[in-house]
Design a protein around this motif. Structure first.
Motif, PDB file in Angstrom:
ATOM      1  N   THR A 199      -7.082  -4.764   2.595  1.00  0.00           N
ATOM      2  CA  THR A 199      -7.104  -3.875   3.755  1.00  0.00           C
ATOM      3  C   THR A 199      -8.155  -2.794   3.591  1.00  0.00           C
ATOM      4  O   THR A 199      -8.943  -2.529   4.517  1.00  0.00           O
ATOM      5  CB  THR A 199      -5.724  -3.225   3.962  1.00  0.00           C
ATOM      6  OG1 THR A 199      -4.735  -4.256   4.080  1.00  0.00           O
ATOM      7  CG2 THR A 199      -5.698  -2.370   5.210  1.00  0.00           C
ATOM      8  N   ILE A 200      -8.190  -2.163   2.429  1.00  0.00           N
ATOM      9  CA  ILE A 200      -9.183  -1.113   2.186  1.00  0.00           C
ATOM     10  C   ILE A 200     -10.595  -1.683   2.285  1.00  0.00           C
ATOM     11  O   ILE A 200     -11.487  -1.088   2.909  1.00  0.00           O
ATOM     12  CB  ILE A 200      -8.948  -0.470   0.798  1.00  0.00           C
ATOM     13  CG1 ILE A 200      -7.661   0.360   0.822  1.00  0.00           C
ATOM     14  CG2 ILE A 200     -10.135   0.403   0.390  1.00  0.00           C
ATOM     15  CD1 ILE A 200      -7.266   0.917  -0.533  1.00  0.00           C
TER      16      ILE A 200
ATOM     17  N   PRO B 296       0.815  -1.217   0.000  1.00  0.00           N
ATOM     18  CA  PRO B 296       0.000   0.000   0.000  1.00  0.00           C
ATOM     19  C   PRO B 296       0.846   1.263   0.000  1.00  0.00           C
ATOM     20  O   PRO B 296       0.451   2.288  -0.549  1.00  0.00           O
ATOM     21  CB  PRO B 296      -0.828  -0.114   1.289  1.00  0.00           C
ATOM     22  CG  PRO B 296      -0.091  -1.069   2.139  1.00  0.00           C
ATOM     23  CD  PRO B 296       0.559  -2.029   1.205  1.00  0.00           C
TER      24      PRO B 296
ATOM     25  N   TYR C   6      -4.497  -8.082   8.016  1.00  0.00           N
ATOM     26  CA  TYR C   6      -4.561  -7.379   6.735  1.00  0.00           C
ATOM     27  C   TYR C   6      -3.465  -7.909   5.808  1.00  0.00           C
ATOM     28  O   TYR C   6      -2.302  -7.964   6.189  1.00  0.00           O
ATOM     29  CB  TYR C   6      -4.390  -5.872   6.948  1.00  0.00           C
ATOM     30  CG  TYR C   6      -5.398  -5.286   7.905  1.00  0.00           C
ATOM     31  CD1 TYR C   6      -6.737  -5.166   7.559  1.00  0.00           C
ATOM     32  CD2 TYR C   6      -5.013  -4.863   9.182  1.00  0.00           C
ATOM     33  CE1 TYR C   6      -7.668  -4.644   8.446  1.00  0.00           C
ATOM     34  CE2 TYR C   6      -5.928  -4.323  10.072  1.00  0.00           C
ATOM     35  CZ  TYR C   6      -7.249  -4.219   9.700  1.00  0.00           C
ATOM     36  OH  TYR C   6      -8.172  -3.694  10.571  1.00  0.00           O
TER      37      TYR C   6
ATOM     38  N   THR D  45      -3.263  -4.496  -0.263  1.00  0.00           N
ATOM     39  CA  THR D  45      -3.839  -3.151  -0.253  1.00  0.00           C
ATOM     40  C   THR D  45      -5.351  -3.175  -0.385  1.00  0.00           C
ATOM     41  O   THR D  45      -6.067  -2.604   0.443  1.00  0.00           O
ATOM     42  CB  THR D  45      -3.249  -2.319  -1.413  1.00  0.00           C
ATOM     43  OG1 THR D  45      -1.832  -2.308  -1.306  1.00  0.00           O
ATOM     44  CG2 THR D  45      -3.766  -0.893  -1.377  1.00  0.00           C
TER      45      THR D  45
ATOM     46  N   LEU E  53     -12.425   5.542   5.624  1.00  0.00           N
ATOM     47  CA  LEU E  53     -11.165   5.624   4.881  1.00  0.00           C
ATOM     48  C   LEU E  53     -10.697   7.064   4.733  1.00  0.00           C
ATOM     49  O   LEU E  53      -9.523   7.321   4.481  1.00  0.00           O
ATOM     50  CB  LEU E  53     -11.325   4.992   3.499  1.00  0.00           C
ATOM     51  CG  LEU E  53     -11.550   3.473   3.483  1.00  0.00           C
ATOM     52  CD1 LEU E  53     -12.044   3.021   2.118  1.00  0.00           C
ATOM     53  CD2 LEU E  53     -10.271   2.739   3.860  1.00  0.00           C
TER      54      LEU E  53
ATOM     55  N   PRO F 281      -7.310   6.806   1.193  1.00  0.00           N
ATOM     56  CA  PRO F 281      -7.595   5.401   1.510  1.00  0.00           C
ATOM     57  C   PRO F 281      -6.336   4.531   1.534  1.00  0.00           C
ATOM     58  O   PRO F 281      -6.225   3.614   2.351  1.00  0.00           O
ATOM     59  CB  PRO F 281      -8.544   4.981   0.382  1.00  0.00           C
ATOM     60  CG  PRO F 281      -9.220   6.245  -0.030  1.00  0.00           C
ATOM     61  CD  PRO F 281      -8.167   7.301   0.082  1.00  0.00           C
ATOM     62  N   PHE F 282      -5.375   4.823   0.664  1.00  0.00           N
ATOM     63  CA  PHE F 282      -4.125   4.070   0.644  1.00  0.00           C
ATOM     64  C   PHE F 282      -3.243   4.427   1.839  1.00  0.00           C
ATOM     65  O   PHE F 282      -2.535   3.571   2.365  1.00  0.00           O
ATOM     66  CB  PHE F 282      -3.385   4.318  -0.674  1.00  0.00           C
ATOM     67  CG  PHE F 282      -4.083   3.744  -1.862  1.00  0.00           C
ATOM     68  CD1 PHE F 282      -3.769   2.481  -2.329  1.00  0.00           C
ATOM     69  CD2 PHE F 282      -5.086   4.463  -2.509  1.00  0.00           C
ATOM     70  CE1 PHE F 282      -4.428   1.939  -3.420  1.00  0.00           C
ATOM     71  CE2 PHE F 282      -5.758   3.923  -3.604  1.00  0.00           C
ATOM     72  CZ  PHE F 282      -5.419   2.659  -4.055  1.00  0.00           C
TER      73      PHE F 282
ATOM     74  N   THR G 136      -4.462   5.295   4.757  1.00  0.00           N
ATOM     75  CA  THR G 136      -5.121   4.595   5.866  1.00  0.00           C
ATOM     76  C   THR G 136      -4.751   3.114   5.852  1.00  0.00           C
ATOM     77  O   THR G 136      -4.397   2.537   6.898  1.00  0.00           O
ATOM     78  CB  THR G 136      -6.650   4.751   5.753  1.00  0.00           C
ATOM     79  OG1 THR G 136      -6.986   6.144   5.760  1.00  0.00           O
ATOM     80  CG2 THR G 136      -7.352   4.058   6.914  1.00  0.00           C
ATOM     81  N   ALA G 137      -4.803   2.476   4.684  1.00  0.00           N
ATOM     82  CA  ALA G 137      -4.456   1.062   4.566  1.00  0.00           C
ATOM     83  C   ALA G 137      -2.995   0.824   4.937  1.00  0.00           C
ATOM     84  O   ALA G 137      -2.663  -0.158   5.609  1.00  0.00           O
ATOM     85  CB  ALA G 137      -4.725   0.574   3.143  1.00  0.00           C
TER      86      ALA G 137
ATOM     87  N   ARG H  95       0.393   3.863  -2.873  1.00  0.00           N
ATOM     88  CA  ARG H  95       0.047   5.254  -2.542  1.00  0.00           C
ATOM     89  C   ARG H  95       1.053   6.216  -3.165  1.00  0.00           C
ATOM     90  O   ARG H  95       0.681   7.260  -3.704  1.00  0.00           O
ATOM     91  CB  ARG H  95       0.017   5.435  -1.029  1.00  0.00           C
ATOM     92  CG  ARG H  95      -0.251   6.875  -0.590  1.00  0.00           C
ATOM     93  CD  ARG H  95      -0.019   7.068   0.894  1.00  0.00           C
ATOM     94  NE  ARG H  95      -0.107   8.469   1.246  1.00  0.00           N
ATOM     95  CZ  ARG H  95       0.881   9.344   1.123  1.00  0.00           C
ATOM     96  NH1 ARG H  95       2.044   8.955   0.630  1.00  0.00           N
ATOM     97  NH2 ARG H  95       0.713  10.603   1.478  1.00  0.00           N
TER      98      ARG H  95
ATOM     99  N   ALA I 212     -13.423  -0.705   5.154  1.00  0.00           N
ATOM    100  CA  ALA I 212     -14.722  -0.198   4.712  1.00  0.00           C
ATOM    101  C   ALA I 212     -15.861  -1.077   5.222  1.00  0.00           C
ATOM    102  O   ALA I 212     -16.916  -0.574   5.636  1.00  0.00           O
ATOM    103  CB  ALA I 212     -14.759  -0.125   3.186  1.00  0.00           C
TER     104      ALA I 212
END
Length: 209
Positions: A160-161, A79, A154, A157, A173, A132-133, A135-136, A83, A165
């Motif tokens: 995990t997202i 991730p 997790y 990527t 996210l 969101p990335f 956060t992941a 990101r 969610a």
């Protein structure tokens, strides 16, 4: 991008490609520092029994290497790299493209107004898409194996997202978006103003695309 411009007129696709490539390389190199920083920063927020009690970022880096092995520095790198690729595309690539767009709308390419509008817009888009990335990445980097199974909660990527969610709602996210945008937007504006000053110092007439 400047090297590619020697061979062809830069377009949006080439700008995105260069941004993605540079972001991926930067992330792969800096991942160990990022993991140590996230671990040391978040350690104090855990219950006392779960803390690793890192003394500093340097102490976290040394202990991670000794206790978990060197490869642990790249745990959660998927991730992080994803990101960074998005950051390269949405921050650098979009900024370059927006400079041309605002120029066609009448905002002077050589003026500070163009830099300000383009960098603010790029910062908004970049922070909206990448959060969101981010956060992941933090969830993955800070997780611990399950005591019973030894497995990590997790994995990738998208996994995990999707799990975040599903467990907390999709909007979670983007929890903390305003301070994240403040950091990303401020960094984007400051960075591109500095780049613009350096470009003008080296070549007073900026490229007109």
């Amino acid at each position: 991008r400047d090297q590619l411009a020697k061979y062809k007129e830069p377009d949006f696709a080439s700008r995105l490609f260069v941004g993605v490539l540079s972001g991926a390389c930067a992330a792969a190199i800096s991942c160990p520092a990022e993991v140590a920083l996230v671990r040391s920063a978040n350690d104090a927020t855990l219950p006392a029994a779960e803390r690793r009690n890192y003394k500093s970022v340097g102490d976290a880096a040394v202990r991670i290497g000794k206790e978990e092995g060197v490869l642990a520095f790249w745990r959660g790198s998927q991730p992080f790299v994803a990101r960074a690729m998005l950051v390269g595309a949405t921050q650098v690539g979009v900024y370059d493209q927006l400079r041309s767009v605002y120029h066609r709308l009448g905002v002077d390419m050589a003026g500070t107004g163009n830099v300000l509008l383009s960098s603010l817009s790029a910062g908004f888009i970049y922070s909206l898409i990448t959060m969101p990335f981010e956060t992941a990445k933090n969830y993955q980097a800070f997780q611990k194996p399950d005591p019973a199974t030894g497995k990590l909660l997790y994995r990738g990527t998208l996994h995990t997202i999707g799990k975040i969610a599903a467990d907390s709602g999709a909007l979670s996210l983007w929890r903390g978006y305003l301070p994240y945008f403040g950091r990303c937007g401020g960094h984007t504006v400051a960075m591109f103003f500095l780049v613009d000053l350096l470009r003008k110092a080296i070549a007073p007439v900026p490229p007109q695309h």
